[in-house]
Design an enzyme around this catalytic site. Structure first.
Site, PDB file in Angstrom:
ATOM      1  N   GLY A  11      -4.507  -4.451  -3.773  1.00 32.68           N
ATOM      2  CA  GLY A  11      -5.493  -3.401  -4.014  1.00 32.68           C
ATOM      3  C   GLY A  11      -4.734  -2.160  -4.428  1.00 32.68           C
ATOM      4  N   HIS A  12      -4.728  -1.873  -5.726  1.00 37.88           N
ATOM      5  CA  HIS A  12      -3.940  -0.755  -6.252  1.00 37.88           C
ATOM      6  C   HIS A  12      -4.876   0.356  -6.723  1.00 37.88           C
ATOM      7  CE1 HIS A  12      -0.280  -3.576  -7.152  1.00 37.88           C
ATOM      8  NE2 HIS A  12      -0.653  -3.580  -5.892  1.00 37.88           N
ATOM      9  N   GLY A  53     -10.944  -3.327   3.339  1.00 35.49           N
ATOM     10  CA  GLY A  53     -11.544  -2.222   4.093  1.00 35.49           C
ATOM     11  C   GLY A  53     -11.020  -2.098   5.519  1.00 35.49           C
ATOM     12  N   ASP A  62       0.799  -1.224   0.000  1.00 36.35           N
ATOM     13  CA  ASP A  62       0.000   0.000   0.000  1.00 36.35           C
ATOM     14  C   ASP A  62       0.834   1.278   0.000  1.00 36.35           C
ATOM     15  OD1 ASP A  62      -2.195  -1.709   0.144  1.00 36.35           O
ATOM     16  OD2 ASP A  62      -2.185  -1.686   2.332  1.00 36.35           O
ATOM     17  N   GLU A  63       1.978   1.220  -0.647  1.00 35.62           N
ATOM     18  CA  GLU A  63       2.881   2.376  -0.679  1.00 35.62           C
ATOM     19  C   GLU A  63       2.487   3.380  -1.765  1.00 35.62           C
ATOM     20  OE1 GLU A  63       3.819  -0.782  -1.135  1.00 35.62           O
ATOM     21  OE2 GLU A  63       5.256  -1.369   0.406  1.00 35.62           O
ATOM     22  N   GLY A  64       1.609   2.929  -2.670  1.00 34.06           N
ATOM     23  CA  GLY A  64       1.252   3.794  -3.808  1.00 34.06           C
ATOM     24  C   GLY A  64       1.774   3.209  -5.117  1.00 34.06           C
ATOM     25  N   LYS A  65       1.900   1.875  -5.155  1.00 32.52           N
ATOM     26  CA  LYS A  65       2.421   1.210  -6.368  1.00 32.52           C
ATOM     27  C   LYS A  65       1.493   1.427  -7.562  1.00 32.52           C
ATOM     28  CE  LYS A  65       2.343  -2.665  -4.193  1.00 32.52           C
ATOM     29  NZ  LYS A  65       2.016  -2.160  -2.856  1.00 32.52           N
ATOM     30  N   GLY A  66       0.174   1.395  -7.304  1.00 35.30           N
ATOM     31  CA  GLY A  66      -0.799   1.590  -8.384  1.00 35.30           C
ATOM     32  C   GLY A  66      -0.619   2.962  -9.001  1.00 35.30           C
ATOM     33  N   LYS A 110       3.152  10.314  -0.520  1.00 35.23           N
ATOM     34  CA  LYS A 110       2.358  10.775   0.620  1.00 35.23           C
ATOM     35  C   LYS A 110       3.095  11.702   1.589  1.00 35.23           C
ATOM     36  CE  LYS A 110      -1.428   8.268   1.434  1.00 35.23           C
ATOM     37  NZ  LYS A 110      -2.400   7.233   1.783  1.00 35.23           N
ATOM     38  N   ILE A 111       4.053  12.486   1.094  1.00 36.54           N
ATOM     39  CA  ILE A 111       4.651  13.438   2.040  1.00 36.54           C
ATOM     40  C   ILE A 111       3.628  14.514   2.409  1.00 36.54           C
ATOM     41  CG2 ILE A 111       7.125  13.081   1.548  1.00 36.54           C
ATOM     42  CD1 ILE A 111       7.071  15.460  -0.213  1.00 36.54           C
ATOM     43  N   GLN A 140       1.946  -6.192  -3.081  1.00 34.79           N
ATOM     44  CA  GLN A 140       2.394  -6.272  -1.687  1.00 34.79           C
ATOM     45  C   GLN A 140       3.698  -5.478  -1.511  1.00 34.79           C
ATOM     46  OE1 GLN A 140       1.426  -9.729  -3.115  1.00 34.79           O
ATOM     47  NE2 GLN A 140      -0.529  -8.807  -2.682  1.00 34.79           N
TER      48      GLN A 140
HETATM   49  P1  GDP Z   1      -0.755   0.248  -3.530  1.00 31.81           P
HETATM   50  O1  GDP Z   1      -1.350  -1.010  -3.030  1.00 31.81           O
HETATM   51  O2  GDP Z   1       0.727   0.306  -3.273  1.00 31.81           O
HETATM   52  O3  GDP Z   1      -1.077   0.527  -4.965  1.00 31.81           O
HETATM   53  O4  GDP Z   1      -1.383   1.433  -2.678  1.00 31.81           O
HETATM   54  P2  GDP Z   1      -2.940   1.616  -2.298  1.00 31.81           P
HETATM   55  O5  GDP Z   1      -3.689   2.040  -3.490  1.00 31.81           O
HETATM   56  O6  GDP Z   1      -3.425   0.434  -1.546  1.00 31.81           O
HETATM   57  O7  GDP Z   1      -2.842   2.763  -1.223  1.00 31.81           O
HETATM   58  C1  GDP Z   1      -2.237   3.990  -1.515  1.00 31.81           C
HETATM   59  C2  GDP Z   1      -3.283   5.114  -1.345  1.00 31.81           C
HETATM   60  O8  GDP Z   1      -2.634   6.376  -1.308  1.00 31.81           O
HETATM   61  C3  GDP Z   1      -4.265   5.214  -2.492  1.00 31.81           C
HETATM   62  O9  GDP Z   1      -5.502   5.637  -1.987  1.00 31.81           O
HETATM   63  C4  GDP Z   1      -3.653   6.270  -3.400  1.00 31.81           C
HETATM   64  O10 GDP Z   1      -4.621   6.958  -4.175  1.00 31.81           O
HETATM   65  C5  GDP Z   1      -3.067   7.191  -2.373  1.00 31.81           C
HETATM   66  N1  GDP Z   1      -1.849   7.923  -2.773  1.00 31.81           N
HETATM   67  C6  GDP Z   1      -0.810   7.513  -3.559  1.00 31.81           C
HETATM   68  N2  GDP Z   1       0.150   8.449  -3.570  1.00 31.81           N
HETATM   69  C7  GDP Z   1      -0.276   9.459  -2.780  1.00 31.81           C
HETATM   70  C8  GDP Z   1       0.291  10.705  -2.355  1.00 31.81           C
HETATM   71  O11 GDP Z   1       1.402  11.081  -2.679  1.00 31.81           O
HETATM   72  N3  GDP Z   1      -0.470  11.468  -1.495  1.00 31.81           N
HETATM   73  C9  GDP Z   1      -1.707  11.085  -1.081  1.00 31.81           C
HETATM   74  N4  GDP Z   1      -2.362  11.883  -0.249  1.00 31.81           N
HETATM   75  N5  GDP Z   1      -2.263   9.931  -1.453  1.00 31.81           N
HETATM   76  C10 GDP Z   1      -1.551   9.129  -2.284  1.00 31.81           C
HETATM   77  P1  IMO Z   2      -0.943  -4.279  -2.173  1.00 31.26           P
HETATM   78  O1  IMO Z   2      -0.479  -4.834  -3.499  1.00 31.26           O
HETATM   79  C1  IMO Z   2      -1.009  -4.732   2.143  1.00 31.26           C
HETATM   80  C2  IMO Z   2      -1.234  -8.806   3.725  1.00 31.26           C
HETATM   81  C3  IMO Z   2      -2.488  -9.235   4.433  1.00 31.26           C
HETATM   82  C4  IMO Z   2      -1.907 -10.192   5.447  1.00 31.26           C
HETATM   83  C5  IMO Z   2      -0.783 -10.883   4.663  1.00 31.26           C
HETATM   84  C6  IMO Z   2      -1.158 -12.231   4.078  1.00 31.26           C
HETATM   85  O2  IMO Z   2      -2.223  -3.528  -2.261  1.00 31.26           O
HETATM   86  O3  IMO Z   2       0.151  -3.523  -1.513  1.00 31.26           O
HETATM   87  P2  IMO Z   2      -2.657 -12.974   2.009  1.00 31.26           P
HETATM   88  O4  IMO Z   2      -4.101 -12.766   1.729  1.00 31.26           O
HETATM   89  O5  IMO Z   2      -1.760 -12.413   0.955  1.00 31.26           O
HETATM   90  O6  IMO Z   2      -2.313 -14.395   2.359  1.00 31.26           O
HETATM   91  O7  IMO Z   2      -2.378 -12.137   3.364  1.00 31.26           O
HETATM   92  O8  IMO Z   2      -0.436  -9.986   3.619  1.00 31.26           O
HETATM   93  N1  IMO Z   2      -1.422  -8.288   2.352  1.00 31.26           N
HETATM   94  C7  IMO Z   2      -1.313  -6.996   2.026  1.00 31.26           C
HETATM   95  N2  IMO Z   2      -1.089  -5.910   2.792  1.00 31.26           N
HETATM   96  N3  IMO Z   2      -1.119  -4.595   0.814  1.00 31.26           N
HETATM   97  C8  IMO Z   2      -1.313  -5.669   0.027  1.00 31.26           C
HETATM   98  O9  IMO Z   2      -1.298  -5.599  -1.325  1.00 31.26           O
HETATM   99  C9  IMO Z   2      -1.467  -6.942   0.628  1.00 31.26           C
HETATM  100  N4  IMO Z   2      -1.690  -8.200   0.165  1.00 31.26           N
HETATM  101  C10 IMO Z   2      -1.647  -9.012   1.226  1.00 31.26           C
HETATM  102  O10 IMO Z   2      -3.126  -8.141   5.046  1.00 31.26           O
HETATM  103  O11 IMO Z   2      -1.307  -9.487   6.498  1.00 31.26           O
HETATM  104 MG    MG Z   3      -2.896  -1.647  -1.785  1.00 31.96          MG
END
Ligand code: GDP
Ligand code: IMO
Ligand code: MG
Length: 428
Positions: A40-41, A303, A13-17, A332-333, A225
């Protein structure tokens, strides 16, 4: 830069998407090489938000080839649900711009049942999985009883493999885990239907990706991940069941390491984690809650509220090493804006010494005490910055410390979720 990897440098969830979408503009092919619909990207384009789980984030452009690699575990139903969702949002998806590996493992209904029942059986030691059947599907792959996409393409082969699996799984589900038996006929019928819809998308993706690289096309490998959820280098057993590190590209897309030119680590300006497991810089206080609220830190797939904490440079240094990172993209700075003081972990106090590497043993990790440096904060104007020069001075000091500690330069800085809230500040 002909082929490059975008991967998560923390716990996902670092913002890979967002970064994949941003970088895909200059790419021809976007490849997912591991994980499944546990990911979830999020991608924001204009006023539209897209949530992708299984389909590569390059799909939004229309003119890129998107590839689901052999290292991915594919839930065919989730695949078509996502495809329909995208088409509902006006995105064109067809075998012209999306292909699926014939070697990918298929997530079956019993994998999801097993995911839930095994979590229940773990009791207080549960992992907090996403419940998508990821772990049980990879278990079958390694155990050599899995069903691959190419098996789905042959009705008789599929029938035989499904029969053997249903028999073995039902025994385990009913006698060991106390669950209900699954019905062969309905699964066979449903998956045969899905298989026919899947058929036009199925390819030997290693050939396609290799040919693209050889033809001088740019290939982006989109990680799911993050490094600390890696099955080998993560916080085992609180990890996912695939190799999320850069090395996963070679096995998950059938591409040799000599064909990959760079790896960009996506790092959030603080740290989050969903699910259970250790988290040295976690903030179980008002500041943690403040970051969660301001950063909307809730899982895209489940969620669930994400756990939040300070940036941990020990983690980023470890990722830089294990993944051979050539640069960082820091996201996200803008979320941290408004905090008077911001802490950064620069080492762990362990057995009377300060170490800067991530220990293997969770017991050792639990004994580690983070050593912090404190930075002065910045204000919300950071979200309007479109060049390095426009960033607040304190944010620049913060970013410089990341580079200094990890020895890796920052190439991209993100100050908001949209495409235009992104600045390239160095070589990617
Ligand atoms: P991913 O799994 O690495 O693709 O990341 P997620 O989509 O799960 O979570 C990242 C969240 O941060 C998403 O809601 C993005 O829209 C949001 N996001 C990404 N980059 C930034 C940023 O620089 N600032 C802010 N405020 N939100 C960001
Ligand atoms: P993105 O690509 C954050 C976590 C789950 C759990 C562990 C194992 O959006 O960054 P699993 O269902 O894969 O066997 O769960 O890994 N996890 C994630 N956490 N971002 C994800 O994907 C994740 N995919 C799995 O919460 O701790
Ligand atoms: Mg994600």
């Amino acid at each position: 830069m002909s082929s490059f990897i975008v991967l998560g440098a923390q716990w996902g969830d670092e913002g890979k998407g967002k970064m994949t979408d941003f970088l895909a503009e200059g790419a021809d092919v976007v490849v997912r090489f591991q994980g499944g619909n546990n990911a979830g990207h999020t991608v924001e384009v204009g006023d539209k938000q897209y949530k992708l789980h299984l389909i590569p984030s390059g799909i939004l452009y229309g003119n890129k080839l998107n590839v689901i690699g052999n290292g991915v575990v594919l839930d065919p139903k989730a695949f078509f649900d996502e495809l329909d969702y995208l088409e509902g949002l006006g995105v064109t998806v067809s075998p012209e711009n999306l292909i699926v590996s014939d070697r990918a493992q298929v997530i079956m209904p019993y994998h999801k049942v097993l995911d839930a029942l095994k979590e229940r059986a773990r009791g207080k030691n549960d992992i907090g999985t996403t419940g998508k059947g990821i772990g049980p599907c990879y278990t079958d792959k390694v155990e050599r009883s899995g069903i691959r996409v190419c098996d789905l393409m042959h009705k008789e082969v599929f029938k035989e493999k499904l029969q053997a699996n249903i028999e073995a799984k039902n025994e385990y589900i009913t006698k060991v885990l106390g669950g209900d038996a699954l019905d062969f006929d309905s699964i066979y019928e449903e998956y045969n239907r899905l298989a026919e819809r899947l058929r036009p998308y199925v390819e030997d993706i290693s050939v396609k990706v290799y040919d693209a690289i050889k033809a001088g096309k740019k290939v982006l490998f989109e990680g799911a991940q993050g490094m600390l959820l890696d099955i080998d280098y993560g916080t085992y057993p609180y990890v996912t069941s695939s190799n999320t590190i850069a090395g996963g590209v070679c096995t998950g897309a059938g591409i040799g390491p000599t064909l990959i030119s760079s790896a960009i680590g996506i790092a959030k300006a603080y740290t989050t984690r969903v699910g259970k497991g250790p988290f040295p810089t976690e903030l179980n206080d008002e500041t943690g809650e403040w970051i969660r609220t301001k950063g909307h830190e809730y899982g895209v797939t489940t969620g669930r509220a994400r756990r939040c904490g300070w940036l941990d440079l020990v983690i980023l240094k470890t990722t830089a090493r294990v993944c051979g990172l050539t640069s960082f993209a820091v996201t996200k700075i803008d979320t941290l804006a408004g905090l008077e003081k911001i802490k950064v972990c620069v080492g762990y106090k362990f057995n009377g010494k300060v170490v800067d590497y991530f220990p293997a043993s969770l017991e050792d990790l639990a004994a580690c005490e983070p050593v912090y440096e404190e930075f002065d904060g910045w204000d919300d104007s950071v979200a309007d910055a479109r060049s390095y020069e426009e960033l607040p001075e304190n944010a620049k000091l913060y970013l410089k410390r990341i580079e200094e500690f990890t020895g890796v330069k920052i190439a991209i800085i993100s100050v908001g979720p949209r495409r235009d809230q992104t600045m390239v500040v160095g070589d990617i």
